[in-house]
Design an enzyme around this catalytic site. Structure first.
Site, PDB file in Angstrom:
ATOM      1  N   SER A 213     -66.839 -39.816  38.519  1.00 21.47           N
ATOM      2  CA  SER A 213     -66.720 -40.098  37.261  1.00 21.47           C
ATOM      3  C   SER A 213     -66.386 -41.443  36.887  1.00 21.47           C
ATOM      4  O   SER A 213     -67.092 -42.551  37.525  1.00 21.47           O
ATOM      5  CB  SER A 213     -65.922 -38.945  36.397  1.00 21.47           C
ATOM      6  OG  SER A 213     -66.224 -38.875  35.285  1.00 21.47           O
TER       7      SER A 213
ATOM      8  N   ARG B 194     -59.481 -33.779  24.067  1.00 26.84           N
ATOM      9  CA  ARG B 194     -59.821 -33.042  25.150  1.00 26.84           C
ATOM     10  C   ARG B 194     -60.481 -31.704  25.111  1.00 26.84           C
ATOM     11  O   ARG B 194     -61.361 -31.530  26.163  1.00 26.84           O
ATOM     12  CB  ARG B 194     -58.214 -32.729  25.847  1.00 26.84           C
ATOM     13  CG  ARG B 194     -58.127 -32.116  26.984  1.00 26.84           C
ATOM     14  CD  ARG B 194     -58.933 -32.988  28.131  1.00 26.84           C
ATOM     15  NE  ARG B 194     -58.237 -32.781  29.594  1.00 26.84           N
ATOM     16  CZ  ARG B 194     -58.747 -33.435  30.570  1.00 26.84           C
ATOM     17  NH1 ARG B 194     -59.153 -34.607  30.572  1.00 26.84           N
ATOM     18  NH2 ARG B 194     -58.329 -33.112  31.886  1.00 26.84           N
TER      19      ARG B 194
ATOM     20  N   ASP C 154     -74.107 -30.372  36.382  1.00 25.21           N
ATOM     21  CA  ASP C 154     -73.344 -31.266  35.539  1.00 25.21           C
ATOM     22  C   ASP C 154     -74.158 -31.648  34.467  1.00 25.21           C
ATOM     23  O   ASP C 154     -75.049 -32.240  34.386  1.00 25.21           O
ATOM     24  CB  ASP C 154     -73.264 -32.466  36.459  1.00 25.21           C
ATOM     25  CG  ASP C 154     -72.192 -33.505  35.901  1.00 25.21           C
ATOM     26  OD1 ASP C 154     -71.772 -33.662  34.850  1.00 25.21           O
ATOM     27  OD2 ASP C 154     -71.558 -34.317  36.494  1.00 25.21           O
TER      28      ASP C 154
ATOM     29  N   HIS D 111     -69.432 -30.486  35.747  1.00 19.66           N
ATOM     30  CA  HIS D 111     -69.030 -32.033  36.059  1.00 19.66           C
ATOM     31  C   HIS D 111     -67.791 -32.031  37.281  1.00 19.66           C
ATOM     32  O   HIS D 111     -67.745 -32.539  38.037  1.00 19.66           O
ATOM     33  CB  HIS D 111     -68.694 -32.629  34.679  1.00 19.66           C
ATOM     34  CG  HIS D 111     -68.214 -33.996  35.060  1.00 19.66           C
ATOM     35  ND1 HIS D 111     -68.974 -35.013  35.791  1.00 19.66           N
ATOM     36  CD2 HIS D 111     -67.091 -34.554  35.003  1.00 19.66           C
ATOM     37  CE1 HIS D 111     -68.320 -36.301  35.976  1.00 19.66           C
ATOM     38  NE2 HIS D 111     -67.149 -36.042  35.305  1.00 19.66           N
ATOM     39  N   ASP D 112     -66.901 -31.134  36.820  1.00 17.31           N
ATOM     40  CA  ASP D 112     -65.598 -31.110  37.401  1.00 17.31           C
ATOM     41  C   ASP D 112     -65.693 -30.307  38.818  1.00 17.31           C
ATOM     42  O   ASP D 112     -64.610 -30.254  39.441  1.00 17.31           O
ATOM     43  CB  ASP D 112     -64.531 -30.240  36.613  1.00 17.31           C
ATOM     44  CG  ASP D 112     -63.793 -31.160  35.501  1.00 17.31           C
ATOM     45  OD1 ASP D 112     -64.231 -32.464  35.537  1.00 17.31           O
ATOM     46  OD2 ASP D 112     -62.868 -30.644  34.693  1.00 17.31           O
TER      47      ASP D 112
END
Length: 352
Positions: free
Chosen positions: A146, A212, A299, A328-329
């Site tokens: 990232s 967040r 992602d 993504h994570d």
């Protein structure tokens, strides 16, 4: 440096590097001096050929074996018994390195909102300052995901033949309008906090919780939320997905700072590997190291084709993909797949 060479202790050791040499940023602004908090694992071998340099993502810290515990540690892919692993808290982050709450030598007060804009290239330049201090003539592997992948790409261009391998995970050579849009929405959430603008360390904390929550929707895939956050019973309110996002927001706001978040999301937005280098393709072509770009099939933030582009345009690039519903994570979660991908990459390197 002698301590690093002779220590038999393979456990985590924390350090702080201080530079009094001014750092001239891409913006033209200057940081007169700065600190970088960094952590090492393992023992540097005699010819310093076993260095693995990890670059953390947006809200990470230098304790890489904690947030990447499936990849770094005894018996893991990057084992301190054979690798010398180093991870630095990025400039601007609030885990020990110079950040918006640090003292501005020009005024004698904390920077707060006057902290200068930094780019991934600036962050790479600060890491280069530490590399020179540590007298590492060669880095075996530079790896980041990232934002960390953006910094690693910038540094790979600058390092030239001093770098053997660079691994870029779920990242990009130039930030897309899509990612910039997500980041701007998060900063708008922080701006909406009535404490934002105040000269207090907690400024923007509630806004950061909302930011967040927005970010988590880009880090996960709809299938992942469906699998993990679907309510078993019928209801009109109090949904698991809603509680999950609120929990994630509060969890980050309790450990991170809104000012650092602002600075580092701005850094992510500014990524353009080709700026001043004749374009992105020319910049990727200039990387001397072997390049492994790893995408994630689900992602939604940094799309798999962005990782494919990095591999295709690099002289010595290859692409591999993590298959996961995590989105993504996944690069922080799918340790088994990532270990297999890395093993294959190094095996090919040995044959070359």
């Amino acid at each position: 440096m002698d301590l690093l060479l002779t220590s038999e202790d393979l456990t985590m050791i924390d350090y702080t590097f201080h530079s009094d040499e001014p750092l001239v940023l891409e913006s033209g602004q200057v940081i007169r001096s700065f600190d970088l908090a960094y952590t090492t694992y393992g023992k540097l071998n005699e010819n310093k050929s076993n260095v693995v340099w990890v670059v953390h993502a947006l809200t990470g810290n230098s304790h890489a074996a904690e947030w990447w515990e499936g990849l770094i540690g005894e018996g893991k892919f990057f084992d301190p018994s054979s690798h010398f692993i180093i991870c630095v808290n990025l400039l601007g982050s609030n885990y020990g390195s110079t950040n918006p709450l640090s003292t501005n030598l020009e005024t004698g007060n904390a920077y707060y909102y006057d902290f200068p804009q930094v780019t991934p290239r600036d962050l790479a330049a600060s890491l280069e300052r530490l590399r020179k201090y540590l007298q590492f003539d060669k880095i075996h592997t530079l790896i980041g995901g990232s934002l960390g992948g953006q910094v690693a790409l910038e540094w790979a261009v600058a390092l030239g033949e001093k770098l053997e391998n660079v691994v870029i995970l779920a990242s990009t050579a130039k930030t897309s309008p899509w990612v910039i849009g997500f980041n701007e929405a998060q900063r708008m959430a922080i701006e909406s906090d009535p404490t934002w603008g105040s000269l207090i360390p907690e400024a923007g904390k509630k806004g950061l919780e909302a930011a967040r929550a927005i970010a988590m929707l880009s880090y996960r895939h709809p299938d992942d939320l469906k699998k993990k956050q679907t309510d078993a019973e019928e209801k009109l309110n109090g949904f698991r997905a809603a509680s999950y996002l609120r929990y994630q927001g509060q969890k980050l706001a309790n450990r991170f700072n809104a000012l650092s978040y602002w600075i580092l999301t701005k850094a992510m937005d500014s990524q353009d590997l080709g700026r001043g280098r004749g374009g992105v393709e020319a910049a990727l072509q200039s990387i001397k190291a072997r390049v492994l770009a790893v995408g994630v099939n689900t992602d939604l933030l940094f799309l798999p084709e962005e990782s494919q582009f990095i591999a295709q345009k690099s002289q010595r690039g290859q692409y591999q993909e993590i298959n996961s519903t995590a989105g993504h994570d996944a690069f922080l979660i799918e340790f088994g797949q990532l270990s297999e991908i890395l093993a294959s990459f190094y095996k090919q390197s040995e044959k070359a």
